[in-house]
Write a protein that holds these residues in place. Sequence first.
Motif, short mmCIF file in Angstrom:
data_model
loop_
_atom_site.label_atom_id
_atom_site.label_comp_id
_atom_site.label_asym_id
_atom_site.label_seq_id
_atom_site.Cartn_x
_atom_site.Cartn_y
_atom_site.Cartn_z
N GLY A 61 -2.51 -4.16 -3.44
CA GLY A 61 -3.42 -4.13 -4.16
C GLY A 61 -4.17 -1.97 -5.01
N ALA A 64 -1.11 0.32 -9.41
CA ALA A 64 -0.43 0.00 -10.17
C ALA A 64 0.29 0.40 -11.32
CB ALA A 64 -1.41 -0.32 -11.08
N ALA A 77 -4.55 2.47 -8.24
CA ALA A 77 -5.37 0.92 -9.19
C ALA A 77 -6.26 1.60 -9.89
CB ALA A 77 -5.16 -0.19 -8.30
#
Length: 251
Positions: A61, A64, A77
């Motif tokens: 996480g 991205a 992200a």
Amino acid sequence: MTTAPRIALTRLAGLLADGTRAAFCLALLDGRAWTAGELARHAGVAPSTASEHLSRLVAGGVLAEEHQGRHRYVRLADVAVAQLIEDMAAHDPPADPPPTTLRATGSRRALTFARTCYDHMAGRLGVAVADALTRRGLLERDAGIAFTEAGVAWLADLLGEPPATTGRRPLARLCLDWTERRPHLAGAAGAALCRHALNEGWVTRIGSGRALGIGPAGGDAFSRVLDIDVVALKLTVEAPVTSSSGRAGTA
């Protein structure tokens, strides 16, 4: 503390503890998407090694990804991750050795003078902007940081509308500047001011890095809008950057 937060913190610390993955995250603080190949060259690792590290960061996480044709692009992200990387990078940074070539010296000077820190301005220019806003009574720093009523009106007049804020991103936030060891302006307002400066041509990106350049039009604009003497500000960069205690810009 419950077990879940400890596990989450341990997992995140493990992701960022690797030198190659840290180098990727710091490079992505320029706010743009990079290909796996670009990051591999930046960190000096093989493409296969970069791909493995990027997959871990995406799964965790931190990054991205998006695909365009044959290319795989990655970026931080979200703003919260960028803020975390910024804060960690500015925490007790070690002194870098002085540059040994003219190119390295020029690069360090450019980064020290003005650069992007994810989506807002950093370096000596970024700190000068925060100081000018405070000096003019547009920004209060007595208890935390907040724009005054006059400051909100000034922002709306300059930008055409007030910057949009969310629960996770306030209008103003102080971000400790790596090279200056003083805060520059982050948050929704910092991002909006940086975007406005780029769109209006006050600042321009230098190559593919994070350094920003300022031409005559930008110098006039910063003088008119915030009473910042860009020429004098540039002159202050020379001596500190070539000294043995200089630091390369990161945050």
